[in-house]
Design an enzyme around this catalytic site. Structure first.
Site, PDB file in Angstrom:
ATOM      1  N   ARG A 182       1.790  19.629  28.392  1.00  6.71           N
ATOM      2  CA  ARG A 182       2.590  18.451  28.093  1.00  6.71           C
ATOM      3  C   ARG A 182       3.631  18.844  27.072  1.00  6.71           C
ATOM      4  O   ARG A 182       3.341  19.609  26.152  1.00  6.71           O
ATOM      5  CB  ARG A 182       1.719  17.373  27.442  1.00  6.71           C
ATOM      6  CG  ARG A 182       0.485  17.106  28.217  1.00  6.71           C
ATOM      7  CD  ARG A 182      -0.505  16.297  27.375  1.00  6.71           C
ATOM      8  NE  ARG A 182      -1.773  16.232  28.095  1.00  6.71           N
ATOM      9  CZ  ARG A 182      -2.838  15.593  27.670  1.00  6.71           C
ATOM     10  NH1 ARG A 182      -2.815  14.946  26.514  1.00  6.71           N
ATOM     11  NH2 ARG A 182      -3.926  15.578  28.392  1.00  6.71           N
ATOM     12  N   ASP A 205       6.066  16.979  24.164  1.00  8.63           N
ATOM     13  CA  ASP A 205       6.191  15.696  23.471  1.00  8.63           C
ATOM     14  C   ASP A 205       7.557  15.058  23.688  1.00  8.63           C
ATOM     15  O   ASP A 205       8.499  15.719  24.117  1.00  8.63           O
ATOM     16  CB  ASP A 205       5.990  15.911  21.962  1.00  8.63           C
ATOM     17  CG  ASP A 205       4.521  16.034  21.616  1.00  8.63           C
ATOM     18  OD1 ASP A 205       3.682  15.457  22.335  1.00  8.63           O
ATOM     19  OD2 ASP A 205       4.204  16.720  20.623  1.00  8.63           O
ATOM     20  N   ARG A 263       5.854  23.613  16.033  1.00 12.13           N
ATOM     21  CA  ARG A 263       6.613  22.791  15.090  1.00 12.13           C
ATOM     22  C   ARG A 263       6.062  22.917  13.667  1.00 12.13           C
ATOM     23  O   ARG A 263       6.813  22.832  12.692  1.00 12.13           O
ATOM     24  CB  ARG A 263       6.633  21.343  15.558  1.00 12.13           C
ATOM     25  CG  ARG A 263       7.497  21.179  16.819  1.00 12.13           C
ATOM     26  CD  ARG A 263       7.272  19.852  17.528  1.00 12.13           C
ATOM     27  NE  ARG A 263       7.452  18.734  16.617  1.00 12.13           N
ATOM     28  CZ  ARG A 263       7.119  17.483  16.914  1.00 12.13           C
ATOM     29  NH1 ARG A 263       6.581  17.194  18.107  1.00 12.13           N
ATOM     30  NH2 ARG A 263       7.300  16.521  16.040  1.00 12.13           N
TER      31      ARG A 263
END
Lengths: 250, 250
Positions: free
Chosen positions: B50, B52, B202
């Site tokens: 996935r 975001d 991140r």
């Protein structure tokens, strides 16, 4: 009273062009509203030229007269804090009284970006014209050289424009395919002149792309120029590949 | 029945992430709806992972099973004709029965783009994290090397994630300041591992940026790793600088 000169960059995608108009939010509206909030006075700004809806700028020049006594640095930071994120002020300078961003402009430089090949690049789609055919850039570059010099460019002006003269001096035009990694499908045209007619860059690009596709010979753009007739030229390239790069003054 | 593998690029700005969910339109929704319109059958696709909301992909891999007998080439062109302009299918291949885009992935590569300096670049604002400070990239590059190898990366995982193990092997991490014209303020991080924890890239970026600002020493990212505690790490960098570059299989 001070006369200030701003240099702006903007992503024109979301705006109805530079100039204020009855319908749609424009870049001029956004800038004037930010200045009014900071200096407390409504005013009009003058840009070096209007850019159409979807056209971008790396170095648009704007002048205005203000009574504000804010320092240039404070004004600069305040403007960037108040402007939408797709407009940025690159510099703020005080200029001589009477400076006028349109009238005093001596040269303007535009860039037009094309991405060619069967698959559109999603990251460039707001900033480049996607052409499916693989373009022959060397042929486009050679063909473009016939436009350099002082000519009547009325064949490359969109109908409806009303200028005193359609003679302009084109100092330079160049096309190059990107050499960096991931830029092999990016073609950049740079063009500099003492002024441009309405849609002139986009019509030149549309005409050169027909040479790049091989549907017209390299001699064609010169023939279009000499025809002195807009109907002789190619299509007008879309606005979103066009950038006002800079404006040169004295 | 055929198992097909797609490679996709997308600009994630306008989507509520990859995965279908009760609220918001997702990339998965857009793809499944395009496939359904072309093949006439509702289905589920499986992505390599996935992404975001706001995260982009240069090479997301998706697999699905279909009864459609359309040729791969026709399917490819039909998908690109039906998908929104911010999603593009780069390739369509038939793969062995049982191929699974998540389970069979051996390595993933991400890129994170930072733009530094006092003025944000309007043309990069959807695709780069703007950091006002000038970053010391050589220090970030040296500091990052302490993360290479097989480690428990739980310090770099966002709370709430639930994985069997938080041990991953990081093969490579590199940071470089752009060298091309107009790219002097662009810093690109590339990172490759056998898998990533939730928000791992991140969080690594947010931690390295503190080194680049000079607020933490070069030894700090290694200390964060050894602390085995998310509270030891820096902030989570925003999603819009992140790109899934590619996914490697057998």
């Amino acid at each position: 009273m001070r006369t200030l000169k701003l240099i702006l960059a903007y992503d024109g995608t979301e705006y109805a062009g530079w100039q204020s108009q009855p319908h749609g939010f424009t870049l001029q509206d956004a800038l004037e509203s930010a200045i009014a909030r900071i200096t407390g006075g409504a005013l009009r700004v003058t840009a070096s030229g209007r850019t159409d809806a979807g056209v971008h700028a790396l170095g648009q020049v704007v002048s205005f007269i203000t009574e504000s006594r804010l320092s240039l640095d404070v004004l600069h930071r305040a403007l960037n804090a108040h402007l939408p994120r797709d407009i940025v002020v690159l510099s703020v300078d005080e200029v001589r009284e009477g400076f006028h961003a349109i009238r005093d402009a001596k040269r303007k430089r535009y860039r037009y970006v094309i991405q060619d090949g069967p698959i559109g690049d999603v990251f460039r789609r707001r900033f480049a014209w996607h052409v499916f055919a693989h373009l022959h850039v060397a042929a486009m570059q050679r063909a473009a050289q016939s436009l350099v010099g002082t000519h009547d460019f009325c064949s490359f002006q969109s109908a409806g424009a009303d200028r005193e003269t359609t003679v302009r001096t084109l100092f330079e035009i160049s096309l190059e395919r990107g050499r960096g990694a991931g830029e092999e499908d990016v073609i950049t045209l740079e063009i500099e002149a003492d002024g441009f007619l309405y849609n002139m860059v986009r019509t030149i690009v549309g005409t050169l792309v027909q040479v790049g596709r091989g549907t017209q010979p390299e001699s064609w753009p010169g023939e279009v120029l000499r025809a002195l007739d807009r109907r002789a030229a190619g299509q007008t390239a879309p606005p979103h590949g066009l950038f006002l790069v800079d404006v040169k003054y004295e």
